[in-house]
Design an enzyme around this catalytic site. Structure first.
Site, PDB file in Angstrom:
ATOM      1  N   ASP A   1      33.570  14.194  -5.799  1.00 43.79           N
ATOM      2  CA  ASP A   1      32.860  12.992  -5.349  1.00 43.79           C
ATOM      3  C   ASP A   1      32.017  13.310  -4.111  1.00 43.79           C
ATOM      4  OD1 ASP A   1      33.601   9.665  -5.789  1.00 43.79           O
ATOM      5  OD2 ASP A   1      32.357  10.288  -4.099  1.00 43.79           O
TER       6      ASP A   1
ATOM      7  N   LEU B   1      31.016  11.109  -1.966  1.00 42.57           N
ATOM      8  CA  LEU B   1      31.273  10.109  -0.914  1.00 42.57           C
ATOM      9  C   LEU B   1      29.982   9.458  -0.429  1.00 42.57           C
ATOM     10  CD1 LEU B   1      34.169  11.732   1.189  1.00 42.57           C
ATOM     11  CD2 LEU B   1      34.326  10.043  -0.646  1.00 42.57           C
TER      12      LEU B   1
ATOM     13  N   THR C   1      28.266   1.751 -19.622  1.00 44.83           N
ATOM     14  CA  THR C   1      28.241   0.305 -19.424  1.00 44.83           C
ATOM     15  C   THR C   1      27.655  -0.413 -20.644  1.00 44.83           C
ATOM     16  OG1 THR C   1      27.053  -1.400 -18.178  1.00 44.83           O
ATOM     17  CG2 THR C   1      26.064   0.754 -18.177  1.00 44.83           C
ATOM     18  N   ASP C   2      27.993  -1.689 -20.789  1.00 44.06           N
ATOM     19  CA  ASP C   2      27.387  -2.490 -21.863  1.00 44.06           C
ATOM     20  C   ASP C   2      25.936  -2.847 -21.530  1.00 44.06           C
ATOM     21  OD1 ASP C   2      27.862  -4.307 -19.795  1.00 44.06           O
ATOM     22  OD2 ASP C   2      28.852  -5.805 -21.052  1.00 44.06           O
ATOM     23  N   GLU C   3      25.517  -2.599 -20.269  1.00 44.03           N
ATOM     24  CA  GLU C   3      24.161  -3.007 -19.870  1.00 44.03           C
ATOM     25  C   GLU C   3      23.092  -2.190 -20.589  1.00 44.03           C
ATOM     26  OE1 GLU C   3      23.724  -3.907 -15.699  1.00 44.03           O
ATOM     27  OE2 GLU C   3      25.867  -4.284 -15.489  1.00 44.03           O
TER      28      GLU C   3
ATOM     29  N   TYR D   1      18.911   0.704 -13.327  1.00 43.36           N
ATOM     30  CA  TYR D   1      20.308   1.150 -13.495  1.00 43.36           C
ATOM     31  C   TYR D   1      20.648   1.347 -14.962  1.00 43.36           C
ATOM     32  CZ  TYR D   1      25.359   0.647 -14.164  1.00 43.36           C
ATOM     33  OH  TYR D   1      26.669   0.816 -14.594  1.00 43.36           O
ATOM     34  N   SER D   2      20.421   0.309 -15.781  1.00 44.18           N
ATOM     35  CA  SER D   2      20.853   0.418 -17.178  1.00 44.18           C
ATOM     36  C   SER D   2      20.017   1.444 -17.938  1.00 44.18           C
ATOM     37  CB  SER D   2      20.845  -0.940 -17.871  1.00 44.18           C
ATOM     38  OG  SER D   2      19.602  -1.569 -17.759  1.00 44.18           O
TER      39      SER D   2
ATOM     40  N   LYS E   1      21.562   4.774 -17.139  1.00 41.94           N
ATOM     41  CA  LYS E   1      22.836   4.955 -17.861  1.00 41.94           C
ATOM     42  C   LYS E   1      22.555   5.198 -19.351  1.00 41.94           C
ATOM     43  CE  LYS E   1      26.529   4.761 -16.582  1.00 41.94           C
ATOM     44  NZ  LYS E   1      27.459   5.786 -15.985  1.00 41.94           N
TER      45      LYS E   1
ATOM     46  N   ARG F   1      17.554 -12.601  -9.471  1.00 40.46           N
ATOM     47  CA  ARG F   1      17.342 -11.150  -9.573  1.00 40.46           C
ATOM     48  C   ARG F   1      16.164 -10.893 -10.522  1.00 40.46           C
ATOM     49  NH1 ARG F   1      22.476  -7.987 -11.852  1.00 40.46           N
ATOM     50  NH2 ARG F   1      23.069  -7.755  -9.678  1.00 40.46           N
TER      51      ARG F   1
HETATM   52  P1  NAD Z   1      31.103   2.903  -7.697  1.00 46.57           P
HETATM   53  O1  NAD Z   1      29.706   2.700  -7.227  1.00 46.57           O
HETATM   54  O2  NAD Z   1      32.185   2.067  -7.128  1.00 46.57           O
HETATM   55  O3  NAD Z   1      31.539   4.417  -7.482  1.00 46.57           O
HETATM   56  C1  NAD Z   1      30.695   5.492  -7.759  1.00 46.57           C
HETATM   57  C2  NAD Z   1      31.336   6.759  -7.210  1.00 46.57           C
HETATM   58  O4  NAD Z   1      30.481   7.871  -7.555  1.00 46.57           O
HETATM   59  C3  NAD Z   1      31.470   6.766  -5.690  1.00 46.57           C
HETATM   60  O5  NAD Z   1      32.733   7.286  -5.323  1.00 46.57           O
HETATM   61  C4  NAD Z   1      30.348   7.690  -5.226  1.00 46.57           C
HETATM   62  O6  NAD Z   1      30.643   8.362  -4.007  1.00 46.57           O
HETATM   63  C5  NAD Z   1      30.264   8.662  -6.397  1.00 46.57           C
HETATM   64  N1  NAD Z   1      28.935   9.282  -6.516  1.00 46.57           N
HETATM   65  C6  NAD Z   1      27.716   8.644  -6.501  1.00 46.57           C
HETATM   66  N2  NAD Z   1      26.739   9.554  -6.598  1.00 46.57           N
HETATM   67  C7  NAD Z   1      27.334  10.774  -6.706  1.00 46.57           C
HETATM   68  C8  NAD Z   1      26.849  12.100  -6.840  1.00 46.57           C
HETATM   69  N3  NAD Z   1      25.530  12.351  -6.875  1.00 46.57           N
HETATM   70  N4  NAD Z   1      27.739  13.129  -6.926  1.00 46.57           N
HETATM   71  C9  NAD Z   1      29.071  12.871  -6.890  1.00 46.57           C
HETATM   72  N5  NAD Z   1      29.596  11.645  -6.733  1.00 46.57           N
HETATM   73  C10 NAD Z   1      28.734  10.596  -6.651  1.00 46.57           C
HETATM   74  O7  NAD Z   1      31.031   2.748  -9.288  1.00 46.57           O
HETATM   75  P2  NAD Z   1      32.081   2.092 -10.303  1.00 46.57           P
HETATM   76  O8  NAD Z   1      31.868   0.626 -10.334  1.00 46.57           O
HETATM   77  O9  NAD Z   1      33.423   2.654 -10.020  1.00 46.57           O
HETATM   78  O10 NAD Z   1      31.531   2.678 -11.678  1.00 46.57           O
HETATM   79  C11 NAD Z   1      31.994   3.933 -12.166  1.00 46.57           C
HETATM   80  C12 NAD Z   1      31.319   4.237 -13.491  1.00 46.57           C
HETATM   81  O11 NAD Z   1      31.624   3.207 -14.426  1.00 46.57           O
HETATM   82  C13 NAD Z   1      29.795   4.293 -13.403  1.00 46.57           C
HETATM   83  O12 NAD Z   1      29.349   5.336 -14.220  1.00 46.57           O
HETATM   84  C14 NAD Z   1      29.342   2.944 -13.968  1.00 46.57           C
HETATM   85  O13 NAD Z   1      28.078   3.059 -14.574  1.00 46.57           O
HETATM   86  C15 NAD Z   1      30.440   2.672 -14.975  1.00 46.57           C
HETATM   87  N6  NAD Z   1      30.703   1.255 -15.255  1.00 46.57           N
HETATM   88  C16 NAD Z   1      30.938   0.377 -14.230  1.00 46.57           C
HETATM   89  C17 NAD Z   1      31.244  -0.947 -14.500  1.00 46.57           C
HETATM   90  C18 NAD Z   1      31.546  -1.939 -13.392  1.00 46.57           C
HETATM   91  O14 NAD Z   1      31.687  -3.131 -13.663  1.00 46.57           O
HETATM   92  N7  NAD Z   1      31.680  -1.514 -12.151  1.00 46.57           N
HETATM   93  C19 NAD Z   1      31.278  -1.395 -15.816  1.00 46.57           C
HETATM   94  C20 NAD Z   1      31.034  -0.467 -16.854  1.00 46.57           C
HETATM   95  C21 NAD Z   1      30.756   0.850 -16.547  1.00 46.57           C
HETATM   96  P1  TYD Z   2      27.094  -7.645 -10.320  1.00 46.69           P
HETATM   97  O1  TYD Z   2      28.483  -7.761  -9.810  1.00 46.69           O
HETATM   98  O2  TYD Z   2      26.050  -7.025  -9.442  1.00 46.69           O
HETATM   99  O3  TYD Z   2      27.191  -6.879 -11.732  1.00 46.69           O
HETATM  100  P2  TYD Z   2      26.047  -6.646 -12.875  1.00 46.69           P
HETATM  101  O4  TYD Z   2      24.723  -6.924 -12.297  1.00 46.69           O
HETATM  102  O5  TYD Z   2      26.239  -5.195 -13.188  1.00 46.69           O
HETATM  103  O6  TYD Z   2      26.420  -7.554 -14.006  1.00 46.69           O
HETATM  104  O7  TYD Z   2      26.575  -9.091 -10.727  1.00 46.69           O
HETATM  105  C1  TYD Z   2      27.291  -9.888 -11.654  1.00 46.69           C
HETATM  106  C2  TYD Z   2      26.497 -11.155 -11.871  1.00 46.69           C
HETATM  107  O8  TYD Z   2      26.491 -11.907 -10.649  1.00 46.69           O
HETATM  108  C3  TYD Z   2      25.037 -10.905 -12.213  1.00 46.69           C
HETATM  109  O9  TYD Z   2      24.605 -11.893 -13.157  1.00 46.69           O
HETATM  110  C4  TYD Z   2      24.308 -11.108 -10.892  1.00 46.69           C
HETATM  111  C5  TYD Z   2      25.158 -12.137 -10.181  1.00 46.69           C
HETATM  112  N1  TYD Z   2      25.200 -12.057  -8.708  1.00 46.69           N
HETATM  113  C6  TYD Z   2      24.954 -13.183  -7.937  1.00 46.69           C
HETATM  114  O10 TYD Z   2      24.682 -14.276  -8.457  1.00 46.69           O
HETATM  115  N2  TYD Z   2      25.021 -13.061  -6.574  1.00 46.69           N
HETATM  116  C7  TYD Z   2      25.296 -11.879  -5.954  1.00 46.69           C
HETATM  117  O11 TYD Z   2      25.310 -11.822  -4.684  1.00 46.69           O
HETATM  118  C8  TYD Z   2      25.564 -10.739  -6.765  1.00 46.69           C
HETATM  119  C9  TYD Z   2      25.878  -9.402  -6.133  1.00 46.69           C
HETATM  120  C10 TYD Z   2      25.517 -10.870  -8.139  1.00 46.69           C
END
Ligand code: NAD
Ligand code: TYD
Length: 356
Positions: free
Chosen positions: A38, A40, A134-136, A159-160, A163, A292
């Site tokens: 990681d 960080l 992700t589903d996005e 982002y999507s 991914k 957004r």
């Molecule tokens: P997060 O942002 O909380 O964590 C990302 C981690 O990756 C951090 O620890 C960061 O330090 C590390 N990182 C970032 N860039 C890096 C690099 N260049 N080299 C090494 N480490 C690096 O993310 P998360 O929410 O835990 O998501 C993890 C994975 O799951 C992602 O691939 C995301 O696309 C996927 N995902 C997330 C969600 C969600 O709801 N959070 C849903 C579906 C899929």
């Molecule tokens: P988020 O947690 O950023 O996840 P994602 O965009 O990957 O779905 O946002 C979840 C939903 O909440 C999304 O429709 C955007 C909305 N949202 C707000 O309305 N206010 C906020 O401050 C944030 C961060 C998200």
């Protein structure tokens, strides 16, 4: 059934990665070593795994390294004799990708490519590359229907799109070079250790501290919420049992509008924390702000393939999952302080300033 000896987990200091590492050590029969790779960034926090490092020190290694650095990736795989990779590391926040997409391309696309190349060089020593997505990548749904493994890709945000690009590279390395891969595409996660830039933890902490709760637009966008622990059981199941080259959609069967989620969070914080000095209910803090850009309307997952093939199911309901999560944020102010620094703080301040 696959078993592993030396797992490389990328992004293991982030939200889902740290929950996954804890889950594997504490809740599965895995007997090998985990190397947490990681960089960080603002989203990574070594604090999240302090307990794991203390308890499983002999089998847990933290490597402060970047997936954008191809040589460092290769060296880690060889040095620790890695036989499986679980790839979480990513830039993960849609709003940041709208403001500054560059890092999303470098980390999510080029970083994934570096890992795939290094994985391929390990030849038969590598038994699996699991890609967490992700589903996005599927875009946005209308009022009905679900995303499934056969839904065409149609990403909208930087982002999507990044991914989606990484998913295609993973599949291409399987189809072209025979790299053993599995992919999961999951809906929105919530739970402990999520950086409070995402909807649920941001709302919990703002509600607790009496700050405005910024809801984008009317708050009628829909997300399918899954507890992070349920995501971890799904990933581990797919890693152990899915056919190489296969994809699984993971979801919560828990669709909610954003305004419904925020209202529930407010009620939970009102019940579990001391009242605001004004005595007003937290719901009064809800503030509708500018929407957004390109905001996807609705995500919802049909996870019947995962349920049917392996009997996987969600352990958490929205009721107990949301309450457990709110309690966790209230009980862990030290962790909250440790993430609300540096780049995270600058981002929040800039965002609030922009909204006036
Ligand atoms: P997060 O942002 O909380 O964590 C990302 C981690 O990756 C951090 O620890 C960061 O330090 C590390 N990182 C970032 N860039 C890096 C690099 N260049 N080299 C090494 N480490 C690096 O993310 P998360 O929410 O835990 O998501 C993890 C994975 O799951 C992602 O691939 C995301 O696309 C996927 N995902 C997330 C969600 C969600 O709801 N959070 C849903 C579906 C899929
Ligand atoms: P988020 O947690 O950023 O996840 P994602 O965009 O990957 O779905 O946002 C979840 C939903 O909440 C999304 O429709 C955007 C909305 N949202 C707000 O309305 N206010 C906020 O401050 C944030 C961060 C998200």
């Amino acid at each position: 059934m696959r078993t592993f000896r030396n797992l490389l987990v990328t992004g293991g200091a982030g939200f889902i990665g740290s929950n996954f590492i804890r889950h594997v050590f504490e809740k599965t029969d895995f007997a090998g070593r985990i190397v947490n790779y990681d960089a960080l960034t603002y989203a990574g926090n070594a604090e999240s795994l302090a307990d794991v490092a203390a308890t499983f020190g002999g089998r847990y290694v933290f490597l402060h390294a970047d997936i954008r650095d191809a040589a460092a990736v290769r060296e880690a795989l060889d040095r620790y004799e890695i036989d499986a990779i679980v790839h979480f590391a990513a830039e993960s926040h849609v709003d940041r990708s709208i403001v500054a997409p560059d890092d999303f391309v470098q980390t999510n696309i080029v970083g994934t490519f570096n890992l795939l190349q290094a994985a391929r060089e390990r030849g038969a020593a590598l038994s699996l590359f699991h890609h967490v997505s992700t589903d996005e990548v599927f875009g946005s749904l209308g009022p009905t229907g679900f995303f499934s493994e056969t839904t065409p890709y149609a990403p909208h945000s930087p982002y999507s799109a990044s991914k989606a690009s990484s998913d295609h590279l993973v599949r291409a390395f399987h189809d072209t070079y025979g790299l053993p891969v599995t992919i999961t595409n999951c809906s929105n996660n919530y739970g402990p250790f999520q950086v409070p830039e995402k909807l649920i933890p941001l709302m919990v902490l703002n509600a607790l501290e009496g700050r405005p709760l910024p809801v984008y637009g009317e708050g009628l966008n829909v997300r399918d919420w899954l507890h992070v622990e349920d995501h971890c059981t799904a990933i581990w199941t797919v890693m152990a049992r899915a056919e190489s080259g296969s994809t699984y959609c993971v979801g919560g069967r828990n669709e909610r509008t954003n305004i419904d989620v925020v209202t529930r969070i407010c009620a939970l914080v009102d019940r579990l924390a001391p009242p605001l000095p004004s005595g007003a209910p937290r719901e009064s803090l809800i503030t509708h702000v500018a929407d957004r850009l390109g905001h996807d309307r609705r995500y919802a997952i049909d996870c019947s393939k995962l349920e049917g093939d392996f009997g996987w199911t969600q352990a958490y309901t929205a009721e107990n999952g949301f309450e457990q999560t709110v309690r966790w944020y209230l009980e862990n102010p030290k962790w909250v302080d440790s993430v609300r620094t540096g780049d995270y703080r600058r981002w929040i301040e800039r965002n609030y300033a922009k909204r006036g």
